[in-house]
Design a protein around this motif. Structure first.
Motif, PDB file in Angstrom:
ATOM      1  N   SER A 185       0.839  -1.196   0.000  1.00  0.00           N
ATOM      2  CA  SER A 185       0.000   0.000   0.000  1.00  0.00           C
ATOM      3  C   SER A 185       0.876   1.249   0.000  1.00  0.00           C
ATOM      4  CB  SER A 185      -0.911   0.021   1.233  1.00  0.00           C
ATOM      5  OG  SER A 185      -1.720  -1.135   1.308  1.00  0.00           O
ATOM      6  N   THR A 229      -4.070   0.499  -1.939  1.00  0.00           N
ATOM      7  CA  THR A 229      -3.400  -0.798  -1.910  1.00  0.00           C
ATOM      8  C   THR A 229      -3.318  -1.336  -3.326  1.00  0.00           C
ATOM      9  OG1 THR A 229      -4.260  -1.259   0.307  1.00  0.00           O
ATOM     10  CG2 THR A 229      -3.495  -3.144  -0.979  1.00  0.00           C
ATOM     11  N   PHE A 230      -2.121  -1.686  -3.769  1.00  0.00           N
ATOM     12  CA  PHE A 230      -1.954  -2.173  -5.128  1.00  0.00           C
ATOM     13  C   PHE A 230      -2.722  -3.475  -5.333  1.00  0.00           C
ATOM     14  CE2 PHE A 230       1.753   0.607  -4.696  1.00  0.00           C
ATOM     15  CZ  PHE A 230       1.590   1.381  -5.839  1.00  0.00           C
ATOM     16  N   GLU A 231      -3.379  -3.578  -6.480  1.00  0.00           N
ATOM     17  CA  GLU A 231      -4.262  -4.712  -6.728  1.00  0.00           C
ATOM     18  C   GLU A 231      -3.499  -6.024  -6.849  1.00  0.00           C
ATOM     19  OE1 GLU A 231      -7.860  -6.040  -9.779  1.00  0.00           O
ATOM     20  OE2 GLU A 231      -6.648  -4.265 -10.228  1.00  0.00           O
ATOM     21  N   PRO A 265       4.602  -5.644  -4.991  1.00  0.00           N
ATOM     22  CA  PRO A 265       3.420  -5.076  -5.647  1.00  0.00           C
ATOM     23  C   PRO A 265       3.703  -4.763  -7.113  1.00  0.00           C
ATOM     24  CG  PRO A 265       4.482  -3.434  -4.250  1.00  0.00           C
ATOM     25  CD  PRO A 265       5.168  -4.744  -3.962  1.00  0.00           C
ATOM     26  N   ARG A 266       2.725  -5.050  -7.963  1.00  0.00           N
ATOM     27  CA  ARG A 266       2.816  -4.695  -9.379  1.00  0.00           C
ATOM     28  C   ARG A 266       2.210  -3.298  -9.546  1.00  0.00           C
ATOM     29  NH1 ARG A 266       2.131  -9.446 -13.640  1.00  0.00           N
ATOM     30  NH2 ARG A 266       3.306  -7.816 -14.723  1.00  0.00           N
ATOM     31  N   ARG A 267       3.041  -2.319  -9.345  1.00  0.00           N
ATOM     32  CA  ARG A 267       2.592  -0.936  -9.313  1.00  0.00           C
ATOM     33  C   ARG A 267       1.950  -0.505 -10.626  1.00  0.00           C
ATOM     34  NH1 ARG A 267       4.856   1.450  -4.769  1.00  0.00           N
ATOM     35  NH2 ARG A 267       6.365   0.083  -3.729  1.00  0.00           N
ATOM     36  N   HIS A 272      -0.120  -1.949 -12.352  1.00  0.00           N
ATOM     37  CA  HIS A 272      -1.526  -2.340 -12.435  1.00  0.00           C
ATOM     38  C   HIS A 272      -2.426  -1.468 -11.563  1.00  0.00           C
ATOM     39  CE1 HIS A 272      -0.514  -6.710 -13.857  1.00  0.00           C
ATOM     40  NE2 HIS A 272      -0.127  -5.777 -14.698  1.00  0.00           N
ATOM     41  N   GLY A 273      -1.851  -0.621 -10.734  1.00  0.00           N
ATOM     42  CA  GLY A 273      -2.637   0.342  -9.985  1.00  0.00           C
ATOM     43  C   GLY A 273      -3.501  -0.258  -8.890  1.00  0.00           C
ATOM     44  N   TYR A 274      -4.608   0.429  -8.622  1.00  0.00           N
ATOM     45  CA  TYR A 274      -5.469   0.131  -7.482  1.00  0.00           C
ATOM     46  C   TYR A 274      -6.910  -0.042  -7.973  1.00  0.00           C
ATOM     47  CZ  TYR A 274      -1.689   3.320  -6.024  1.00  0.00           C
ATOM     48  OH  TYR A 274      -0.496   3.975  -5.879  1.00  0.00           O
ATOM     49  N   ASP A 297      -4.809   4.504 -11.632  1.00  0.00           N
ATOM     50  CA  ASP A 297      -3.448   4.123 -11.997  1.00  0.00           C
ATOM     51  C   ASP A 297      -2.468   4.540 -10.907  1.00  0.00           C
ATOM     52  OD1 ASP A 297      -2.716   6.835 -12.353  1.00  0.00           O
ATOM     53  OD2 ASP A 297      -2.909   6.748 -14.525  1.00  0.00           O
ATOM     54  N   VAL A 298      -1.212   4.176 -11.097  1.00  0.00           N
ATOM     55  CA  VAL A 298      -0.202   4.370 -10.068  1.00  0.00           C
ATOM     56  C   VAL A 298       0.020   5.846  -9.749  1.00  0.00           C
ATOM     57  CG1 VAL A 298       1.728   4.428 -11.702  1.00  0.00           C
ATOM     58  CG2 VAL A 298       2.119   3.638  -9.342  1.00  0.00           C
TER      59      VAL A 298
END
Length: 338
Positions: A15, A20-22, A29-31, A33-35, A83-84
């Motif tokens: 997070s 929190t990153f999905e 975390p795969r940043r 890919h966003g939240y 998105d990130v």
């Protein structure tokens, strides 16, 4: 089995100030890919009902409330993807994210120990509750959120109106004892459909609706149990005549059962409800169709899926939140190792 400890280490690690990153690759975390709102609603649920949360958990609870506020339209719709860089990438809709948003807000209004979070959650709930969705799971999540809010504010008009409208769109019972389920196929987060009936029945003093939910939940537990342990509906769904066990099994199915059974236990004294919560914990602890541990006791991370030949070791938000939620529910019942 490893002792149950509700640890937020991994959730906090994936997070940041936006949410929190999905997704995760392993523990990272795969940043890119966003939240998503779906996950942030789950974050609000687990952070708001955590007993005596520390400062880091309280901070994440505030991030979740802000995220859900920004996701909403004044007309009630909800965006799902950010998105990130904190930019929304989709349009307002009334799909599952809307229902989960209401679920999270209603839960926080009922359970957060922070007055500001409770007040903001009510305001945001009432805004989103102007809308209605045509999707059964979206309405079911929203109904559970409404029932949570009514548990602390029985006069809340928005929550009561939503629940009454939810009841009017429920399908009639199938009349088929072999397949009483309101859909032709089990798909995802199945237990929320039964839980919503139980919650609405309790909030509206509708004993028949509550009993219908209890009966459906009991039927679902039978379908999702094999060889003495939980064998949940796989990601591809399941219908009568298809083989079991089936894979890929997702933690969300297990946590949905635990949530529904925890609610059922407040309405009915049958042993099946706490027993199934214990079985849900055991599934994460390795009492499952592959005999594999589905969480990391050192970090509090949940693994993404149980497969026929092993475990998907990625540790995304949904699976981690499913594990945390299940363990929280388990701590309500005696006999679960802690």
């Amino acid at each position: 089995m490893a002792p149950i400890t509700v640890r937020f280490d991994h959730l906090l690690r994936i997070s940041d100030q936006h949410g929190t990153f999905e997704h995760a690759l392993g523990a990272e975390p795969r940043r890119e890919h966003g939240y998503c709102t779906d996950d942030m609603a789950r974050v609000l649920v687990v952070t708001s009902r955590q007993p005596e949360p520390d400062a880091t958990v309280r901070a994440l609870e505030r991030v979740a409330v802000r995220f859900l506020d920004e996701a909403q339209a004044y007309s009630g719709g909800c965006r799902n993807r950010m998105d990130v860089n904190g930019r929304w990438t989709d349009s307002y809709a009334l799909e599952d994210c809307w229902g989960r948003c209401l679920w999270g807000l209603g839960t926080a209004a009922a359970h957060s120990d922070t007055g500001l979070i409770r007040r903001l959650s009510v305001v945001q709930f009432e805004r989103a509750a102007h809308a209605r969705s045509r999707w059964p799971r979206a309405m079911a999540f929203a109904a559970v959120g409404a029932a949570e809010l009514l548990s602390v504010d029985p006069a809340n008009k928005a929550a009561r109106s939503l629940l009454k409208d939810y009841v009017t769109v429920l399908p009639e019972p199938t009349g088929d004892d072999d397949w009483p389920w309101p859909e032709k196929r089990l798909t995802y987060a199945n237990a929320i459909l039964a839980e919503a009936m139980i919650a609405a029945g309790g909030a509206l003093d509708d004993a028949a609706l509550c009993q219908r939910g209890l009966d459906l939940l009991g039927w679902l537990i039978e379908r999702d149990t094999g060889d003495g342990h939980l064998s949940p509906t796989p990601a591809g769904g399941w219908s009568a005549g298809e083989p079991r066990p089936a894979f890929d099994q997702q933690p969300i199915e297990v946590s949905s059962l635990a949530d529904a059974c925890a609610r059922a236990a407040t309405m009915d004294a049958a042993a099946i409800w706490p027993d199934t919560v214990r079985a849900a914990v055991a599934w994460f602890q390795g009492d499952n169709d592959a005999g594999m541990l589905m969480w990391d006791p050192d970090s509090g991370a949940g693994f993404d899926g149980l497969q026929r030949d092993g475990v998907n070791m990625n540790r995304g938000a949904e699976s981690t939140l499913a594990m945390l939620s299940t363990f929280q529910q388990a701590q309500r019942f005696a006999g679960v190792p802690q």
